[in-house]
Design a protein around this motif. Structure first.
Motif: not given
Ligand code: PLP
Length: 501
Positions: A439-450
């Motif tokens: 989940l964290l990897e996917g979210v951080n791949a968004s480029g919008e949030v880290f």
């Protein structure tokens, strides 16, 4: 950042850029910074480069001949910027979110221009005296008593190192002259910190010759706070076992969960046992500027030393760590070593900050802190801290209100520690850790949030830390939307998530 049409080398065979050229490029750079600060989110918050990409885009060796600033600044945009993770981005929620605020950036610019070395009072009286004054302002903002004297170091890690060096000095073991190695006349020295304390405490022990074995980790309670009774028992046990307890480091705002150790109870033990009490309030201390959060520093008036990092949650560009010490004479005793070439006629009429730490050369960090404190004022700092806490609590409420998510720690400040636990999954389900990692990897791949993570008693947790001055409710809401969207997407391969959604 294409600026001037000047493509010739900017420097002649000798000397610096001429001031007019500097002015022209300076304006371009400041324009670039202003555009960046207006829209940092036009860049992905987490760099998308692969390991080695930046290195490969750079020449193997420095240029033989001068290059134009046009070429250098073009490469800054082409090579460097894409390789940056943007800490000044409103979607930066990882670790502890920090801010290079505009007044702080201007302070850094002036600091670089002046290139003052604040090692001795006479090597720049204003740098020394401003450091004294601005830290006293900060002490007052934090409602610490007047007995604390301040010094600025680069980081909390160095502040805590200096605290423990002072503690070792206060223990009277003559480590300064005789060292610690090979001493049959000395028991092993012990320092205490909770099992949630930052690794800098152990690093300090390594550097100071106490070794990692010289740090005894005191268990934390269910809310990740040091158990003061366990501390008292550990000290007694160590004394009986031949150790010499010298210091305890309490934390106000631990790294993983931002828990607050019970400093008043720890201070009791420290006083009774003659231990140096250091408080690592690198992150959480700033909250004490708010009258309603002053309690987070309760008991700190009894501390021997305390560190608060303006470069964490006080809008000051990294690096700037404020160290307050109630026994500055001990700190000086630990570090002062003055070769003849550094002796000055002012004598004891002035402070020479080189006497209070390992470094000789010192940056003029007080300037940016002074500019930040003045540009926002107490009311401005309060409003921003309060808003960050509100946003953290808002996000915590969303997590609490959704049966597919759970919070894993209290939220004393603006940092939320949580995980995805699809409705009906057992808390100990072994699929939870890999699910949350993905989940964290996917979210951080968004480029919008880290966001970053922590592991609490074997449970993989996500951390959302609000602390950047440009973060607004819309950014926190977007983080929640991305998290839930990613959870749903993962549900395609984890049917329970999809079923329950
Ligand atoms: N102490 C605490 C509680 C921290 O969370 C951190 C870093 O996040 C540090 C110390 C180290 O800070 P610095 O990077 O200034 O050394």
């Amino acid at each position: 950042m294409s600026g001037s049409s000047d493509s010739s080398p900017v420097a002649g065979p000798l000397g610096d850029l001429d001031p007019d050229t500097f002015r022209r490029y300076g304006h371009h750079v400041v324009d670039w910074i202003a555009d960046f600060l207006r829209h940092p989110e036009r860049f992905p918050v987490l760099a998308r480069v692969k390991p080695g990409d930046v290195r490969e885009a750079l020449p193997l060796a420095a240029p033989r001949d001068p290059e134009s600033l046009d070429a250098i600044l073009a490469d800054f945009e082409r090579v460097i910027v894409p390789g940056l993770t943007h800490w000044n981005h409103p979607g930066f929620f990882a670790y502890f979110a920090i801010t290079g605020s505009a007044p702080g950036i201007l302070g850094e610019l002036l600091c670089a221009a002046l290139n003052v070395n604040a090692m001795l009072w006479r090597t720049s009286p204003a740098a020394t005296e401003l450091e004294e004054v601005v830290l006293d302002w900060l002490r007052r903002l934090l409602a610490l008593p007047p007995g604390f004297r301040g010094v600025i170091y680069d980081t909390a890690s160095i502040s805590s190192l200096c605290a423990l060096a002072a503690a070792r000095e206060a223990a009277g073991v003559d480590a300064r002259e005789a060292g610690l190695a090979g001493r049959s006349d000395l028991p092993r020295l012990r320092v205490y910190a909770s099992d949630q304390a930052h690794s800098s405490i152990e690093k300090a022990a390594i550097i100071l010759g106490l070794g990692q074995a010289g740090v005894r980790k005191i268990p934390a309670d269910a809310e990740f706070r040091m158990d003061a009774e366990a501390l008292a028992r550990a000290v007694a046990e160590d004394r009986a076992g031949g150790w010499r307890p010298i210091a305890v480091s309490a934390t106000v705002g631990t790294t993983a969960t931002t828990s607050v150790d019970p400093v008043p109870a720890i201070a009791e033990v420290a006083t009774r046992e003659g231990l140096w009490l250091h408080v690592d309030a690198a992150y959480g201390g700033a909250a004490a500027i708010l009258p309603e959060y002053r309690h987070v520093l309760a008991g700190c008036e009894r501390a021997d030393s305390i560190v608060v990092n303006p470069h964490k949650w006080l809008f000051t560009p990294i690096d700037c760590s404020a160290f307050f010490c109630r026994r500055p004479e001990i700190l000086k005793q630990a570090f002062s070593l003055v070769p003849t070439f550094l002796q000055t006629p002012e004598g004891s009429a002035v402070e020479n900050f080189m006497d209070y730490g390992p470094q000789l050369g010192r940056r003029f960090r007080a300037l940016k802190l002074w500019m930040v404190l003045r540009a926002y004022g107490r009311t401005g700092l309060e409003a921003r801290l309060r808003e960050h806490i509100r946003l953290g609590q808002l996000f915590a409420g969303w997590v609490d209100g959704d049966p597919d998510w759970e919070r894993l720690a209290p939220v004393p400040f603006s940092t939320v520690v949580f995980r995805l636990r699809p409705h009906g999954w057992d808390t100990a389900d072994p699929r939870l850790n890999p699910l949350n990692e993905r989940l964290l990897e996917g979210v951080n791949a968004s480029g919008e949030v880290f966001l970053s993570h922590a592991v609490l008693a074997g449970r993989y947790a996500l951390r959302l830390a609000v602390g950047n001055i440009r973060t607004e409710e819309q950014h926190v809401a977007r983080a929640w939307e991305i998290l839930r969207g990613e959870a749903l997407r993962l549900g395609a391969t984890a049917p329970v998530v999809a079923e329950d959604d």
